[in-house]
Design an enzyme around this catalytic site. Sequence first.
Site, PDB file in Angstrom:
ATOM      1  N   SER A 119       0.276  49.957  63.131  1.00  0.00           N
ATOM      2  CA  SER A 119       1.483  50.617  63.625  1.00  0.00           C
ATOM      3  C   SER A 119       1.154  51.918  64.341  1.00  0.00           C
ATOM      4  CB  SER A 119       2.395  50.973  62.450  1.00  0.00           C
ATOM      5  OG  SER A 119       2.689  49.846  61.689  1.00  0.00           O
ATOM      6  N   HIS A 140       1.101  44.428  68.229  1.00  0.00           N
ATOM      7  CA  HIS A 140       1.989  45.056  67.243  1.00  0.00           C
ATOM      8  C   HIS A 140       3.299  44.275  67.139  1.00  0.00           C
ATOM      9  CE1 HIS A 140       4.298  48.902  65.908  1.00  0.00           C
ATOM     10  NE2 HIS A 140       3.953  48.164  64.886  1.00  0.00           N
ATOM     11  N   GLU A 152       4.494  44.831  70.886  1.00  0.00           N
ATOM     12  CA  GLU A 152       3.894  45.910  71.685  1.00  0.00           C
ATOM     13  C   GLU A 152       2.435  45.529  71.866  1.00  0.00           C
ATOM     14  OE1 GLU A 152       5.141  50.582  71.209  1.00  0.00           O
ATOM     15  OE2 GLU A 152       4.535  49.586  69.403  1.00  0.00           O
ATOM     16  N   ASN A 190       6.755  53.602  67.058  1.00  0.00           N
ATOM     17  CA  ASN A 190       6.736  54.510  65.908  1.00  0.00           C
ATOM     18  C   ASN A 190       6.718  55.977  66.295  1.00  0.00           C
ATOM     19  OD1 ASN A 190       6.978  52.776  63.662  1.00  0.00           O
ATOM     20  ND2 ASN A 190       4.987  51.937  64.245  1.00  0.00           N
TER      21      ASN A 190
HETATM   22  N1  LIG Z   1       5.780  46.878  57.357  1.00  0.00           N
HETATM   23  C1  LIG Z   1       6.156  46.936  58.617  1.00  0.00           C
HETATM   24  O1  LIG Z   1       7.366  46.933  58.936  1.00  0.00           O
HETATM   25  C2  LIG Z   1       5.121  46.927  59.724  1.00  0.00           C
HETATM   26  C3  LIG Z   1       5.549  46.708  61.052  1.00  0.00           C
HETATM   27  C4  LIG Z   1       4.590  46.617  62.059  1.00  0.00           C
HETATM   28  C5  LIG Z   1       3.244  46.811  61.758  1.00  0.00           C
HETATM   29  N2  LIG Z   1       2.870  47.046  60.466  1.00  0.00           N
HETATM   30  C6  LIG Z   1       1.433  47.207  60.200  1.00  0.00           C
HETATM   31  O2  LIG Z   1       0.954  45.980  59.658  1.00  0.00           O
HETATM   32  C7  LIG Z   1      -0.147  46.244  58.780  1.00  0.00           C
HETATM   33  C8  LIG Z   1       0.147  45.650  57.427  1.00  0.00           C
HETATM   34  O3  LIG Z   1       1.324  46.243  56.927  1.00  0.00           O
HETATM   35  P1  LIG Z   1       2.199  45.508  55.807  1.00  0.00           P
HETATM   36  O4  LIG Z   1       3.536  46.163  55.842  1.00  0.00           O
HETATM   37  O5  LIG Z   1       2.097  44.034  55.972  1.00  0.00           O
HETATM   38  O6  LIG Z   1       1.427  45.977  54.490  1.00  0.00           O
HETATM   39  P2  LIG Z   1       1.407  45.269  53.056  1.00  0.00           P
HETATM   40  O7  LIG Z   1       1.036  46.317  52.099  1.00  0.00           O
HETATM   41  O8  LIG Z   1       2.650  44.483  52.830  1.00  0.00           O
HETATM   42  O9  LIG Z   1       0.209  44.189  53.211  1.00  0.00           O
HETATM   43  C9  LIG Z   1      -1.122  44.564  53.425  1.00  0.00           C
HETATM   44  C10 LIG Z   1      -2.006  43.442  52.920  1.00  0.00           C
HETATM   45  O10 LIG Z   1      -3.341  43.690  53.357  1.00  0.00           O
HETATM   46  C11 LIG Z   1      -4.191  43.288  52.305  1.00  0.00           C
HETATM   47  N3  LIG Z   1      -5.499  43.919  52.474  1.00  0.00           N
HETATM   48  C12 LIG Z   1      -5.875  45.184  52.202  1.00  0.00           C
HETATM   49  N4  LIG Z   1      -7.179  45.349  52.479  1.00  0.00           N
HETATM   50  C13 LIG Z   1      -7.629  44.151  52.926  1.00  0.00           C
HETATM   51  C14 LIG Z   1      -8.898  43.678  53.354  1.00  0.00           C
HETATM   52  N5  LIG Z   1      -9.948  44.483  53.375  1.00  0.00           N
HETATM   53  N6  LIG Z   1      -9.009  42.393  53.741  1.00  0.00           N
HETATM   54  C15 LIG Z   1      -7.937  41.569  53.716  1.00  0.00           C
HETATM   55  N7  LIG Z   1      -6.707  41.966  53.315  1.00  0.00           N
HETATM   56  C16 LIG Z   1      -6.563  43.244  52.930  1.00  0.00           C
HETATM   57  C17 LIG Z   1      -3.458  43.730  51.033  1.00  0.00           C
HETATM   58  O11 LIG Z   1      -3.980  43.064  49.896  1.00  0.00           O
HETATM   59  C18 LIG Z   1      -2.037  43.329  51.387  1.00  0.00           C
HETATM   60  O12 LIG Z   1      -1.748  41.993  50.997  1.00  0.00           O
HETATM   61  C19 LIG Z   1      -0.335  47.757  58.774  1.00  0.00           C
HETATM   62  O13 LIG Z   1      -1.308  48.105  59.721  1.00  0.00           O
HETATM   63  C20 LIG Z   1       1.036  48.270  59.187  1.00  0.00           C
HETATM   64  O14 LIG Z   1       0.988  49.526  59.776  1.00  0.00           O
HETATM   65  C21 LIG Z   1       3.773  47.104  59.436  1.00  0.00           C
END
Ligand SMILES: NC(=O)c1ccc[n+]([C@@H]2O[C@H](COP(=O)([O-])OP(=O)(O)OC[C@H]3O[C@@H](n4cnc5c(N)ncnc54)[C@H](O)[C@@H]3O)[C@@H](O)[C@H]2O)c1
Length: 282
Positions: A119, A140, A152, A190
């Site tokens: 993000s 993204h 994005e 963001n």
């Molecule tokens: N939540 C949102 O609305 C949103 C929107 C767009 C982008 N993002 C981005 O997406 C990414 C994930 O966010 P999320 O909300 O899904 O987080 P989340 O906490 O729901 O999920 C993250 C997952 O990554 C796993 N993980 C951590 N380290 C790891 C590794 N080394 N290898 C494999 N898996 C690993 C965790 O176990 C977890 O299941 C982030 O970069 C976040 O900024 C989030």
Amino acid sequence: MKIQRVGVIGAGTMGNGIAHVFARSGYAVLLCDVAQRFLDRGLETIGKNLDREAAKGKITAADKSAVLGRIEPVLERKKLAGCDFVVEAATEKFDIKAEIFRDLDHICRPEIILASNTSSISMTKLAAITKRPDKIIGMHFFNPVPVMKLVEVIRGLATSDETFQAVRELALQLEKTPVEVNDAPGFVSNRVLMPLLNEAMFAVMEGVATAEAVDEVFKLGMAHPMGPLALADFIGLDVCLDIMRVMQDGLGDPKYRPCPLLIKMVDAGWLGRKSGRGFYKY
Ligand SMILES: NC(=O)c1ccc[n+]([C@@H]2O[C@H](COP(=O)([O-])OP(=O)(O)OC[C@H]3O[C@@H](n4cnc5c(N)ncnc54)[C@H](O)[C@@H]3O)[C@@H](O)[C@H]2O)c1
């Protein structure tokens, strides 16, 4: 090169959604996380979201099992060696993503594009860790991934036109709308959204209004479908805090200071919807 097999790293909120849309569009998906319980939870969410699509008549029951059948959960990252494209959606921490990109650079064929769903983290910095900086790009997606149209597409300083075009085309294949953005902390979405959510948190912390009242103002006065605090809970308060910190570090302006109430809630483990408690109880 035709992309047929896609690796998705992280089976959380975003990773399972990304796996869902690739599998729905016919791609074979390897979904990778660090523990079986995260993979199980991700697959369960995909199943529920497919049920919702089936209930709305968007897919059939047969489509549901075909989509699920195209997703292979894996714990060992080296199984992604056969993938034609990998998108990383792990926790929003630079060190975690850096380790993943360094490793993927060794595991995947040199011509493979490696994307991140980050993000806010610099794609230029992630690219510099690898020996293929021209093939590193931000893809993204938005939450919930199966529903939201926008992708994005973030160009790092070294991202090639070829890489950008391939990812743009991939987003179109997923029936998404790609928008080109240059690498900068928080990108566009963001950079503009998070300070709004953060300011709404300051308003609650200072007693200007309750969370419910702040959200009502935005829903009724600005026609937002969801108020900023409900949206922060939906995104995940830990994710919001991580993004504010990346913008604070990267842009250096005090206006990106995370709200102390946000920090306190994350310290308490109140991460929003996913933990059952945030600005609201779930
Ligand atoms: N939540 C949102 O609305 C949103 C929107 C767009 C982008 N993002 C981005 O997406 C990414 C994930 O966010 P999320 O909300 O899904 O987080 P989340 O906490 O729901 O999920 C993250 C997952 O990554 C796993 N993980 C951590 N380290 C790891 C590794 N080394 N290898 C494999 N898996 C690993 C965790 O176990 C977890 O299941 C982030 O970069 C976040 O900024 C989030």
